[in-house]
Write a protein that holds these residues in place. Structure first.
Motif, mmCIF file in Angstrom:
data_model
loop_
_atom_site.group_PDB
_atom_site.id
_atom_site.type_symbol
_atom_site.label_atom_id
_atom_site.label_comp_id
_atom_site.label_asym_id
_atom_site.label_seq_id
_atom_site.Cartn_x
_atom_site.Cartn_y
_atom_site.Cartn_z
ATOM 1 N N ALA A 1 -74.254 7.749 38.052
ATOM 2 C CA ALA A 1 -73.364 8.781 38.596
ATOM 3 C C ALA A 1 -72.694 8.328 39.882
ATOM 4 N N VAL A 2 -73.428 7.626 40.738
ATOM 5 C CA VAL A 2 -72.826 7.208 42.005
ATOM 6 C C VAL A 2 -71.783 6.118 41.765
ATOM 7 N N VAL A 3 -72.000 5.303 40.736
ATOM 8 C CA VAL A 3 -71.011 4.281 40.395
ATOM 9 C C VAL A 3 -69.773 4.944 39.778
ATOM 10 N N ASP A 4 -69.992 5.928 38.926
ATOM 11 C CA ASP A 4 -68.860 6.666 38.353
ATOM 12 C C ASP A 4 -68.046 7.359 39.448
ATOM 13 N N ALA A 5 -68.706 7.716 40.532
ATOM 14 C CA ALA A 5 -68.021 8.373 41.650
ATOM 15 C C ALA A 5 -67.303 7.382 42.563
ATOM 16 N N GLY A 6 -67.452 6.072 42.274
ATOM 17 C CA GLY A 6 -66.688 5.085 43.028
ATOM 18 C C GLY A 6 -67.481 4.093 43.839
ATOM 19 N N ALA A 7 -68.803 4.190 43.835
ATOM 20 C CA ALA A 7 -69.603 3.256 44.635
ATOM 21 C C ALA A 7 -69.403 1.830 44.137
ATOM 22 N N ARG A 8 -69.172 0.899 45.076
ATOM 23 C CA ARG A 8 -68.989 -0.516 44.728
ATOM 24 C C ARG A 8 -70.300 -1.289 44.787
ATOM 25 N N GLY A 9 -71.328 -0.647 45.283
ATOM 26 C CA GLY A 9 -72.647 -1.247 45.333
ATOM 27 C C GLY A 9 -73.674 -0.162 45.537
ATOM 28 N N VAL A 10 -74.937 -0.476 45.209
ATOM 29 C CA VAL A 10 -76.011 0.513 45.296
ATOM 30 C C VAL A 10 -77.236 -0.126 45.929
ATOM 31 N N VAL A 11 -77.833 0.604 46.865
ATOM 32 C CA VAL A 11 -79.145 0.233 47.401
ATOM 33 C C VAL A 11 -80.155 1.212 46.852
ATOM 34 N N LEU A 12 -81.214 0.693 46.241
ATOM 35 C CA LEU A 12 -82.305 1.531 45.752
ATOM 36 C C LEU A 12 -83.473 1.454 46.718
ATOM 37 N N GLU A 13 -83.935 2.592 47.158
ATOM 38 C CA GLU A 13 -85.142 2.638 47.988
ATOM 39 C C GLU A 13 -86.344 2.716 47.058
ATOM 40 N N GLY A 14 -87.059 1.609 46.977
ATOM 41 C CA GLY A 14 -88.225 1.545 46.119
ATOM 42 C C GLY A 14 -89.509 1.687 46.891
ATOM 43 N N THR A 15 -90.584 1.184 46.313
ATOM 44 C CA THR A 15 -91.904 1.293 46.919
ATOM 45 C C THR A 15 -92.530 -0.094 47.013
ATOM 46 N N GLY A 16 -93.655 -0.156 47.707
ATOM 47 C CA GLY A 16 -94.420 -1.394 47.771
ATOM 48 C C GLY A 16 -93.594 -2.586 48.196
ATOM 49 N N ALA A 17 -93.796 -3.696 47.507
ATOM 50 C CA ALA A 17 -93.116 -4.941 47.865
ATOM 51 C C ALA A 17 -91.668 -4.973 47.402
ATOM 52 N N GLY A 18 -91.248 -3.957 46.659
ATOM 53 C CA GLY A 18 -89.883 -3.900 46.144
ATOM 54 C C GLY A 18 -89.873 -3.476 44.694
ATOM 55 N N ASN A 19 -90.561 -2.379 44.414
ATOM 56 C CA ASN A 19 -90.715 -1.898 43.043
ATOM 57 C C ASN A 19 -89.856 -0.666 42.801
ATOM 58 N N VAL A 20 -89.239 -0.600 41.633
ATOM 59 C CA VAL A 20 -88.480 0.582 41.223
ATOM 60 C C VAL A 20 -88.914 0.931 39.803
ATOM 61 N N PRO A 21 -88.711 2.175 39.372
ATOM 62 C CA PRO A 21 -89.155 2.578 38.035
ATOM 63 C C PRO A 21 -88.566 1.700 36.929
ATOM 64 N N VAL A 22 -89.416 1.365 35.975
ATOM 65 C CA VAL A 22 -88.990 0.514 34.853
ATOM 66 C C VAL A 22 -87.856 1.173 34.077
ATOM 67 N N GLY A 23 -87.818 2.500 34.080
ATOM 68 C CA GLY A 23 -86.760 3.217 33.368
ATOM 69 C C GLY A 23 -85.362 2.935 33.895
ATOM 70 N N LEU A 24 -85.255 2.319 35.061
ATOM 71 C CA LEU A 24 -83.946 1.985 35.625
ATOM 72 C C LEU A 24 -83.483 0.583 35.261
ATOM 73 N N PHE A 25 -84.360 -0.218 34.661
ATOM 74 C CA PHE A 25 -84.046 -1.634 34.450
ATOM 75 C C PHE A 25 -82.806 -1.842 33.584
ATOM 76 N N THR A 26 -82.690 -1.086 32.503
ATOM 77 C CA THR A 26 -81.522 -1.259 31.622
ATOM 78 C C THR A 26 -80.235 -0.960 32.377
ATOM 79 N N THR A 27 -80.261 0.086 33.184
ATOM 80 C CA THR A 27 -79.065 0.462 33.948
ATOM 81 C C THR A 27 -78.748 -0.589 35.006
ATOM 82 N N ILE A 28 -79.760 -1.123 35.678
ATOM 83 C CA ILE A 28 -79.529 -2.185 36.669
ATOM 84 C C ILE A 28 -78.881 -3.391 35.999
ATOM 85 N N SER A 29 -79.357 -3.734 34.815
ATOM 86 C CA SER A 29 -78.791 -4.863 34.071
ATOM 87 C C SER A 29 -77.338 -4.603 33.694
ATOM 88 N N GLU A 30 -77.044 -3.386 33.272
ATOM 89 C CA GLU A 30 -75.672 -3.038 32.920
ATOM 90 C C GLU A 30 -74.751 -3.119 34.130
#
Length: 367
Positions: A268-297
């Protein structure tokens, strides 16, 4: 030789006057007058004592000038005689610090750079609200380039208004004036000064909104202190950031992640015009696995995704972490190299000035 410093005042909390008969906003010259008055007071005296105890309760009686009067820019010989400085003042319009726009931050960063590179100032002080001072200071640090070696770059602010009991503003400004002119800060980059402490822009954060000891660099050390009329360095500064190329991209989103987060929030933030995204994750740099496909896209669309952590992390790439950590790197995410999420956002803005996702990856590798 008298050091020449520029004071840029943004009308932050340091300049607020609320207890007077004429509430208003102190100018840069008013702030300097408050510092000069404090320097002439007895040691340990409250610089706002005259205002609080005054018969009129008028800010003009405290500052020695009509609030809001056009005093003009120029040297302050009264302050110069006390500190050995020539101070030139400027007042700029800015939003409240909790809502400071990237455009305003960029304008301040460019003013600092121009003052040092093109106008021969020995140092620059910017007064700024503490809510986002760490962000503006860090963006200024990223864009400073060779200006960082020409003079001190000091941001300062206050928790209490100018006319509050035990106002912290005049003292913070006095310390900042001393620091900005001190050769010890040449090459250090932007710092934030409060409570006689100097915090590196890369490390500082507002950790406490209830006390004048609002700022912290922890777990990094305090960079230096202002004492006995000069700067005492306490630690080595962080490395200088890579040279910034092109104009920063201000449309960068910061998204906090959580388990079972719907990937549509990322697209949604990319559709709104964002040219880049920072994800605030946890631990050493972990984000939910459910986001992996979208990150790859997004990587295929040349949209860089930077993963930072809400925790302290080491300044290493995601792919350099032990197996089982930093898995988002395998689908194209870029590590924030130990930056806090909010600062990773400004780093991504700067990096995008050099191009797309690969340019961002190369820039962060040198951060």
């Amino acid at each position: 030789m008298t050091a020449r410093v520029l004071l840029v005042a943004t009308g932050d909390v340091m300049a607020y006057a609320r207890r007077t008969s004429r509430p208003g906003l102190a100018t840069a010259d008013d702030l300097l007058a408050a510092v000069s008055r404090g320097l002439g007071a007895d040691p340990g005296a409250d610089p706002a004592a005259d205002l609080v105890a005054g018969s009129t309760g008028d800010l003009s009686a405290y500052l020695g000038a009509d609030l809001g009067a056009d005093l003009g820019a120029g040297p302050r010989p009264d302050l110069g005689s006390d500190l050995g400085l020539e101070v030139v003042t400027e007042d700029v319009r800015a939003e409240p610090s909790w809502d400071t726009s990237p455009a305003t931050m960029l304008s301040l960063a460019r003013r600092v750079r121009t003052a040092l590179l093109d106008e021969g100032f020995d140092g620059v002080i910017v007064t700024h609200g503490l809510d986002t001072v760490e962000e503006t200071a860090f963006l200024t640090d990223l864009l400073a380039g060779p200006a960082a070696h020409r003079g001190g770059i000091v941001f300062t602010g206050a928790v209490r208004p100018l006319d509050a009991l035990s106002s912290d503003g005049p003292r913070n400004l006095a310390s900042s004036l001393v620091a900005a002119a001190d050769p010890a800060l040449r090459g250090v980059g932007a710092v934030v000064c409060a409570g006689d402490e100097l915090h590196a822009a890369r490390w500082v954060t507002m950790a406490d909104a209830t006390a004048v000891t609002a700022l912290s660099s922890a777990p990094a050390p305090v960079l230096g202190r202002v004492a006995d009329g000069g700067v005492e360095m306490c630690a080595a500064p962080p490395p200088r950031p890579p040279e910034q190329e092109g104009e920063p991209e201000t449309n960068v989103a910061l998204v906090k992640t959580y388990p079972e987060m719907d990937p549509v929030l990322l697209t949604a933030v990319v559709d709104a015009g964002a040219r880049g995204v920072v994800l605030e994750g946890t631990g050493a740099g972990n984000v939910p696995v459910g986001l992996f496909t979208t990150i790859s896209e997004l990587a295929e669309w040349d949209i860089p995704v930077v993963v930072a952590s809400r925790c302290r992390t080491r300044p290493v790439p995601l792919e350099a972490l032990p197996p089982g950590y930093g898995l988002a790197a395998k689908v194209g995410a870029i590590g924030a190299r130990g930056l806090a999420p909010v600062k990773a956002r400004y780093a991504l803005m700067a990096a995008l000035g050099g191009g797309g996702r690969q340019a961002v990856r190369d820039w962060f590798a040198r951060l």
